[in-house]
Design an enzyme around this catalytic site. Structure first.
Site, PDB file in Angstrom:
ATOM      1  N   ASN A  81       0.800  -1.225   0.000  1.00 52.37           N
ATOM      2  CA  ASN A  81       0.000   0.000   0.000  1.00 52.37           C
ATOM      3  C   ASN A  81       0.834   1.277   0.000  1.00 52.37           C
ATOM      4  O   ASN A  81       0.323   2.352   0.297  1.00 52.37           O
ATOM      5  CB  ASN A  81      -0.973  -0.006   1.178  1.00 52.37           C
ATOM      6  N   ILE A  89       0.991   6.853   0.227  1.00 51.68           N
ATOM      7  CA  ILE A  89       0.376   5.816   1.049  1.00 51.68           C
ATOM      8  C   ILE A  89      -1.096   5.687   0.712  1.00 51.68           C
ATOM      9  O   ILE A  89      -1.810   6.681   0.635  1.00 51.68           O
ATOM     10  CB  ILE A  89       0.506   6.169   2.551  1.00 51.68           C
ATOM     11  N   CYS A  90      -1.550   4.446   0.499  1.00 47.96           N
ATOM     12  CA  CYS A  90      -2.965   4.224   0.268  1.00 47.96           C
ATOM     13  C   CYS A  90      -3.600   3.782   1.583  1.00 47.96           C
ATOM     14  O   CYS A  90      -3.425   2.651   2.020  1.00 47.96           O
ATOM     15  CB  CYS A  90      -3.170   3.150  -0.807  1.00 47.96           C
ATOM     16  N   LEU A  91      -4.277   4.681   2.220  1.00 46.03           N
ATOM     17  CA  LEU A  91      -4.883   4.382   3.521  1.00 46.03           C
ATOM     18  C   LEU A  91      -6.186   5.159   3.611  1.00 46.03           C
ATOM     19  O   LEU A  91      -6.200   6.371   3.390  1.00 46.03           O
ATOM     20  CB  LEU A  91      -3.910   4.785   4.637  1.00 46.03           C
TER      21      LEU A  91
END
Ligand SMILES: [Zn+2]
Ligand SMILES: [Zn+2]
Lengths: 157, 180
Positions: A81, A89-91
């Site tokens: 991620n 950041i993929c959050l």
């Protein structure tokens, strides 16, 4: 602008006061710009990131906390991620699930949690995501560990 | 904290409910909220039993329940709950790791438990200012969370949810419950 500055100042004081409360997170505000922060976070134990120290860069929008901070890894990390080149950041909480009750400190905690629990179904790093999705946990871990050694550990002299 | 409707628990992972709990456990909490979370857990115990442990343990238990539990009382409850799960043999190691996680929490002095909850709850979660002392108008949302009027208005005019618990707090851009 004024509201975000006041709020960030509150967070700054909180960070100073609670310095020892969370030894895994070290948040530092830029000397001349309260909208720029960096953080050092420890890789969580029992993960390939254990033993590494990872640097995050925070760029905080003027509408904060109505909008989330932009956070990226400055330290290279092999994680499904996290974009390997840009550190993006993929959050969820940094995007549509953001709420103003989050703080920079709790965002750091969430990122540490993400390090321990990758979500390979929404990969920014396809190689890493594919390894996990194909069930090659060992392969993933050895790659991640290698990059932790290379990028996130102090060089022995 | 409202207990989640039972039917939502089957897909707790990746659901809105999940975000709600993830969120709730990641922010600093006090003892009261802590035991509330545990109460919810107990309330939903039957449903939780049917979720495969590996789903439950990795994201859910560690994150949502244990991650922020600092208090002996709550930890004891979490243990009891954990022991209550019927689980396949191969899940034993997972259970051990959760136990290890629980053991890792430093126990606060008894005196800390006696203290009333910290002033955390009396802060406006948007500006982090104390709610009292500042002489500003306050607004209580349907979920009972309180904010400065101007602070929460800026948020709900776009999002309609409570920043703390994500309950849908407003309809048609109007805050349901009146000012206190
Ligand atoms: Zn406020
Ligand atoms: Zn609420």
């Amino acid at each position: 602008m004024q509201a975000s500055r006041a709020r960030l100042f509150k967070e700054y004081k909180e960070v100073q006061r609670e310095k020892s409360a969370d030894p895994d997170i070290q948040l530092v505000c830029d000397d001349s710009n309260i909208f720029k922060w960096t953080a050092l976070i420890k890789g969580p134990s029992e993960t390939p990131y254990e033993g590494g120290v990872f640097q995050l860069a925070f760029a905080i929008p003027e509408q904060y906390p109505l909008l989330p901070p932009q956070v990226r890894f400055l330290t290279k990390i092999f994680h499904p991620n996290v974009h390997f080149k840009t550190g993006e950041i993929c959050l969820d909480i940094l995007k549509n699930a953001w709420s103003p009750a989050w703080t920079l400190q709790s965002v750091c905690r969430a990122i540490i949690a993400l390090m321990a629990h990758p979500e390979p179904d929404s990969p920014l790093n396809c190689d890493s995501g594919n390894l996990l999705r194909s069930g090659d946990v060992r392969g993933f871990q050895s790659m991640a560990r290698m990059y932790t050694r290379l990028a996130a550990m102090p060089k022995k002299t | 904290m409202e207990p989640l409707p039972k039917k939502q628990w089957g897909k707790v992972i990746n659901s809105a409910a999940f975000c709600y709990y993830k969120f709730d456990l990641l922010r600093p909490i006090n003892l009261e909220e802590c035991t509330d979370a545990i109460k919810d857990l107990e309330y939903n115990h039957d449903v939780l039993r049917n979720i495969p442990l590996e789903d439950l343990s990795s994201w859910w238990l560690k994150h949502l329940v244990i991650y922020r539990l600092k208090y002996p009382l709550a930890i004891r409850k979490a243990y009891r709950l954990l022991d209550g799960f019927t689980k396949p043999a191969e899940a034993e190691s997972e259970k051990k790791s959760i136990h290890r996680l629980l053991d890792g929490f430093t126990k606060p002095a008894e005196a800390d438990l006696e203290k009333p909850s910290t002033d955390e709850s009396e802060k406006c979660a948007v500006c982090l200012d104390k709610l009292e002392e500042t002489g500003r108008n306050q607004t209580r949302l349907v979920c009972n969370h309180i904010y400065h009027e101007d602070c929460i208005f800026k948020w709900v005019s776009n999002h309609k949810t409570c920043p703390l618990c994500r309950v849908v707090a407003v309809r048609d851009c109007a805050i349901i419950s009146p000012q206190i």
